[in-house]
Design an enzyme around this catalytic site. Structure first.
Site, PDB file in Angstrom:
ATOM      1  N   LYS A 309       0.817  -1.214   0.000  1.00  0.00           N
ATOM      2  CA  LYS A 309       0.000   0.000   0.000  1.00  0.00           C
ATOM      3  C   LYS A 309       0.852   1.266   0.000  1.00  0.00           C
ATOM      4  CE  LYS A 309      -2.358   2.111   3.618  1.00  0.00           C
ATOM      5  NZ  LYS A 309      -3.239   2.091   4.792  1.00  0.00           N
ATOM      6  N   TYR A 310       1.812   1.331   0.904  1.00  0.00           N
ATOM      7  CA  TYR A 310       2.578   2.578   1.027  1.00  0.00           C
ATOM      8  C   TYR A 310       3.525   2.782  -0.151  1.00  0.00           C
ATOM      9  CZ  TYR A 310       0.401   2.364   5.514  1.00  0.00           C
ATOM     10  OH  TYR A 310      -0.553   2.278   6.490  1.00  0.00           O
ATOM     11  N   GLU A 425      -5.987   8.176   2.739  1.00  0.00           N
ATOM     12  CA  GLU A 425      -6.347   6.757   2.671  1.00  0.00           C
ATOM     13  C   GLU A 425      -7.506   6.589   3.634  1.00  0.00           C
ATOM     14  OE1 GLU A 425      -7.472   3.732   3.566  1.00  0.00           O
ATOM     15  OE2 GLU A 425      -5.654   3.221   4.700  1.00  0.00           O
ATOM     16  N   GLU A 434     -15.880   3.756   4.234  1.00  0.00           N
ATOM     17  CA  GLU A 434     -15.391   4.477   5.429  1.00  0.00           C
ATOM     18  C   GLU A 434     -15.613   5.977   5.234  1.00  0.00           C
ATOM     19  OE1 GLU A 434     -11.488   3.156   6.635  1.00  0.00           O
ATOM     20  OE2 GLU A 434     -12.165   1.092   6.880  1.00  0.00           O
TER      21      GLU A 434
HETATM   22  C1  LIG Z   1      -7.444   4.132   7.634  1.00  0.00           C
HETATM   23  S1  LIG Z   1      -6.630   5.253   8.646  1.00  0.00           S
HETATM   24  C2  LIG Z   1      -5.200   5.597   7.717  1.00  0.00           C
HETATM   25  C3  LIG Z   1      -4.134   6.210   8.519  1.00  0.00           C
HETATM   26  C4  LIG Z   1      -2.815   6.427   7.781  1.00  0.00           C
HETATM   27  N1  LIG Z   1      -2.966   7.371   6.705  1.00  0.00           N
HETATM   28  C5  LIG Z   1      -2.244   5.128   7.281  1.00  0.00           C
HETATM   29  O1  LIG Z   1      -2.247   4.903   6.076  1.00  0.00           O
HETATM   30  O2  LIG Z   1      -1.809   4.321   8.107  1.00  0.00           O
HETATM   31  C6  LIG Z   1      -7.621   6.666   8.456  1.00  0.00           C
HETATM   32  C7  LIG Z   1      -7.214   7.802   9.355  1.00  0.00           C
HETATM   33  O3  LIG Z   1      -7.970   8.925   8.983  1.00  0.00           O
HETATM   34  C8  LIG Z   1      -8.459   9.586  10.131  1.00  0.00           C
HETATM   35  N2  LIG Z   1      -9.676  10.274   9.683  1.00  0.00           N
HETATM   36  C9  LIG Z   1     -10.795   9.722   9.190  1.00  0.00           C
HETATM   37  N3  LIG Z   1     -11.650  10.659   8.818  1.00  0.00           N
HETATM   38  C10 LIG Z   1     -11.057  11.858   9.064  1.00  0.00           C
HETATM   39  C11 LIG Z   1     -11.453  13.201   8.896  1.00  0.00           C
HETATM   40  N4  LIG Z   1     -12.650  13.516   8.394  1.00  0.00           N
HETATM   41  N5  LIG Z   1     -10.589  14.151   9.245  1.00  0.00           N
HETATM   42  C12 LIG Z   1      -9.370  13.846   9.770  1.00  0.00           C
HETATM   43  N6  LIG Z   1      -8.953  12.607   9.969  1.00  0.00           N
HETATM   44  C13 LIG Z   1      -9.786  11.620   9.611  1.00  0.00           C
HETATM   45  C14 LIG Z   1      -8.669   8.488  11.135  1.00  0.00           C
HETATM   46  O4  LIG Z   1      -8.642   8.945  12.455  1.00  0.00           O
HETATM   47  C15 LIG Z   1      -7.486   7.583  10.817  1.00  0.00           C
HETATM   48  O5  LIG Z   1      -6.371   7.983  11.528  1.00  0.00           O
END
Ligand SMILES: C[S@@+](CC[C@H](N)C(=O)[O-])C[C@H]1O[C@@H](n2cnc3c(N)ncnc32)[C@H](O)[C@@H]1O
Length: 673
Positions: A309-310, A425, A434
């Site tokens: 993914k990354y 993501e 999500e």
């Molecule tokens: C699936 S995780 C991915 C985290 C990171 N980018 C990774 O790839 O490991 C989604 C992240 O988005 C944050 N998140 C979801 N909706 C958000 C929003 N509307 N604003 C800010 N952060 C959000 C969640 O708290 C979570 O940390």
């Protein structure tokens, strides 16, 4: 590297000529390395020496009972007696004959009540099933009559395959049936000694077709399947192997182990990916809601182990940055600044990848510099991000942390700078589940972005396919009793109107997946609601099993199974729908980067997402030659998003059967905004 200890091949031996003395057979079988033996169950009042020779522990761990193939009337009469004794002894599994041809209803009636009793002793009931349509259909009818009773499973008996002019097509149709069996709770595979051929040195070996079938089983359910060698030895090899037992069955076990050690089997079972996934294997999980809930530290850690993914995100960032830099007009006065906002930064892996992407382009610092804003709404993750920004050499002076919901970002947070690239993501197993569209659209339409702002991902497409899996259906039904939030149980209606994320080896996709809908960023369509009607025609029926499609399918075998086979549009029972997605991270004239869990274009070795299962309340039988119509909706109202789904079976324009519309008004499951 041998991993035999971590993932033991649990092999058993059945030698009909030695029954009923399970004690003697067990001793020599164990000396040969077998884990358990099969013995015919006694009818009550029948005296047996092994009953006193073996303690209860042996009966509970190392004996599998066999119900003899009596004539149908006698079988029905005696079934209760055989099983009562097995339950009394706590025998872990009992092998039963296939239901008699014209007595499936009667057999099911006796079996279901015995299966309920057998749950108290954790006794599984394995039904002998041949790898042919008739036998599989009879088993399927039995399990439907028994209402998905969880301890009824199938034991596949390998038979000599008939010689055919086209061995590849024969193997392909066998694989299709094998996938059906795996979806129907395959717990054991039995090799009669008579199916083994003899190699040049006189040792047992399996035909190429049997090897392909067995390898497929090991790749799918190798961690749980039981192997049984049945019958008198046909290969007498003096001094063969190091077994001490007198069964002369060691060479069969050695051969089975040899196949188990093949790289493709070891790779499917013993990779880090497999061990990370094993906790999820065939276990239904409610999808995460990272918008509503705050994810835990350990979850971020698990995500970050994904090797694909990354790398894909870094690739996409590099492409977007290089296209962006190429289009910049030179301006000697001051360096141009490129601003990236990572929406939902978690612990920062995408921040890191964006920085690495920029560095990889070796830009002239007097001409262009990078600023990154990490947006995150989870306060605990923000603590981690702040520490990174202060301490990590690559982040210092480049990264600013903004503790905010991305939908509420203002220009003030950004010090007046507009965003060039939004990286996020926020994707679920069904792409948009999500609520990525609900988070990204307001951000991209806000004062913080420009018409030229690029989103990575640029778009995502959702797919759906019918799935056959007694196992998934049974597990979904069992969710009805599992306590959820507040200790409340879900109840059957809610359990069957909820979608589940599942890494399944016990599910067979019956038709190629089709496109459901798509979201693009910046948005091209208004509104977040979607609806789709899909038609799955019978001639497209195939068996690219869902489990394998998600990563482990041998391309050679994939080539075989994805062929449309003559007459392959046979009858099938559906237990729901399987959802997946593909995301285009970045696309331009010169570049393209995507990640996908759709079976037809799966990103190899990626394990961040498993498919999503939408159950049908009742199994839906699709007779041969019929099509399946599927309708799905994405609905939104009152701060909630949910899916509704239904299916119909039709032939020549006439509807034969329908499911109800599941989850109307999101009454059972939804995602909160
Ligand atoms: C699936 S995780 C991915 C985290 C990171 N980018 C990774 O790839 O490991 C989604 C992240 O988005 C944050 N998140 C979801 N909706 C958000 C929003 N509307 N604003 C800010 N952060 C959000 C969640 O708290 C979570 O940390």
């Amino acid at each position: 590297m041998s991993t035999e200890k971590e993932t033991p091949l649990i092999a058993g031996l059945s030698m009909p000529q030695q029954k009923p003395d399970a004690a003697k057979l067990l001793q020599s079988a164990r000396e040969d390395g077998y884990d358990y033996v099969i013995t015919d169950l006694p009818l009550s009042q029948e005296a047996r020496s092994d009953v006193i020779a073996l303690t209860g522990r042996w009966w509970r761990t190392s004996i599998v009972g066999n119900v003899p193939e009596d004539p149908p009337e006698a079988l029905l009469k005696n079934l209760t007696k055989y099983l009562e004794w097995a339950i009394h002894m706590g025998i872990p599994a009992v092998i039963l004959p296939s239901p008699p041809k014209d007595m499936v209803f009667e057999y099911a009636q006796v079996l279901q009540s015995l299966a309920i009793d057998a749950q108290s002793s954790n006794t599984q009931l394995w039904i002998r099933t041949l790898l042919n349509e008739e036998s599989l259909q009879r088993y399927e009818l039995l399990t439907r009559l028994c209402d998905g009773q969880p301890n009824i499973a199938t034991m596949l008996i390998m038979e000599p395959l008939k010689p055919t002019s086209s061995p590849a097509a024969a193997t392909a149709s066998q694989i299709i049936m094998l996938h059906k069996a795996i979806g129907a709770q395959l717990k054991a595979v039995c090799f009669p000694t008579s199916v083994f051929l003899t190699n040049k040195r006189g040792y047992p070996t399996l035909s190429k077709s049997h090897q392909v079938l067995f390898t497929e089983v090991l790749k799918r359910i190798g961690r749980t399947v039981r192997i049984l060698i049945e019958g008198a030895p046909k290969h007498d090899i003096p001094g063969a192997g190091d077994g001490m037992g007198s069964t002369k069955c060691l060479p069969y076990l050695q051969y089975i182990r040899h196949i188990r050690q093949r790289p493709e089997c070891v790779a499917a079972l013993d990779t880090e990916e497999a061990s990370l996934e094993s906790g999820y294997l065939d276990s239904l999980q409610r999808p995460l809601q990272p918008l509503k809930d705050h994810l835990e530290f350990s979850m971020y850690e698990t995500f970050e182990k994904d090797p694909v993914k990354y790398a894909k995100y870094q690739e996409a960032c590099t492409m977007a940055l290089s296209d962006g830099m190429a289009s910049m007009k030179p301006d000697s006065a001051s360096p141009k600044m490129i601003t990236i906002a990572v929406a939902g930064a978690g612990r920062g892996p995408l921040v890191m990848r964006a920085i690495r992407a920029f560095k990889s382009l070796n830009a002239d610092p007097t001409a262009v510099v990078l600023r990154v804003f990490a947006l995150e709404k989870n306060p605990s993750a923000v603590v981690y991000l702040q520490s990174m920004a202060q301490n990590h050499a690559d982040w210092k002076g480049i990264v600013t942390i903004v503790h905010t919901d991305a939908r509420k970002l203002t220009l003030e947070h950004l010090g007046g700078r507009k965003i060039d690239i939004v990286v996020s993501e926020l994707l679920g197993s069904f792409g948009d589940n999500e609520l990525s569209p609900e988070c990204l659209d307001p951000l991209l339409a806000s004062e913080c972005c420009k018409p030229s702002t690029i989103s990575i991902p640029m778009q995502y497409t959702t797919f759906v396919a019918p799935v056959s899996s007694v196992r998934l259906h049974t597990d979904a039904r069992q969710q009805a009793q599992v306590p959820h939030e507040g200790g409340q149980t879900l109840g059957l209606q809610r359990a069957m109107e909820t979608s589940y994320v599942v890494r399944s080896h016990a599910a067979s996709q019956t038709h190629p997946e089709q496109t459901c809908w798509n979201f693009q960023h910046p948005a091209k369509e208004t509104g977040m609601e979607r609806a789709v009607s899909l038609d799955f025609a019978p001639d497209a029926t195939f068996a690219a099993a869902a489990g394998s499609g998600y990563g482990a399918l041998d391309p050679a075998i994939a080539g075989i199974v994805s062929q449309v086979l003559p007459g392959s549009g046979g009858a099938v029972t559906l237990h729901g729908l399987l959802g997946s997605f593909t995301a285009v991270l970045y696309a331009s004239k010169d570049h393209y980067s995507e990640l996908s869990i759709a079976p037809h274009r799966f990103s190899e070795k990626m394990f961040s997402w498993f498919p999503i299962y939408f159950p049908f309340r009742e199994p839906l039988h699709v007779p041969s030659g019929c099509s399946v119509g599927v309708k799905m909706w994405r609905k939104t109202a009152d701060g909630r998003v949910w899916y509704e789904w239904c299916a119909k079976v039709h032939k020549n324009g006439t509807t034969i059967a329908v499911t109800p519309i599941h989850n109307p008004k999101g009454r059972s499951s939804d995602v909160s905004l």
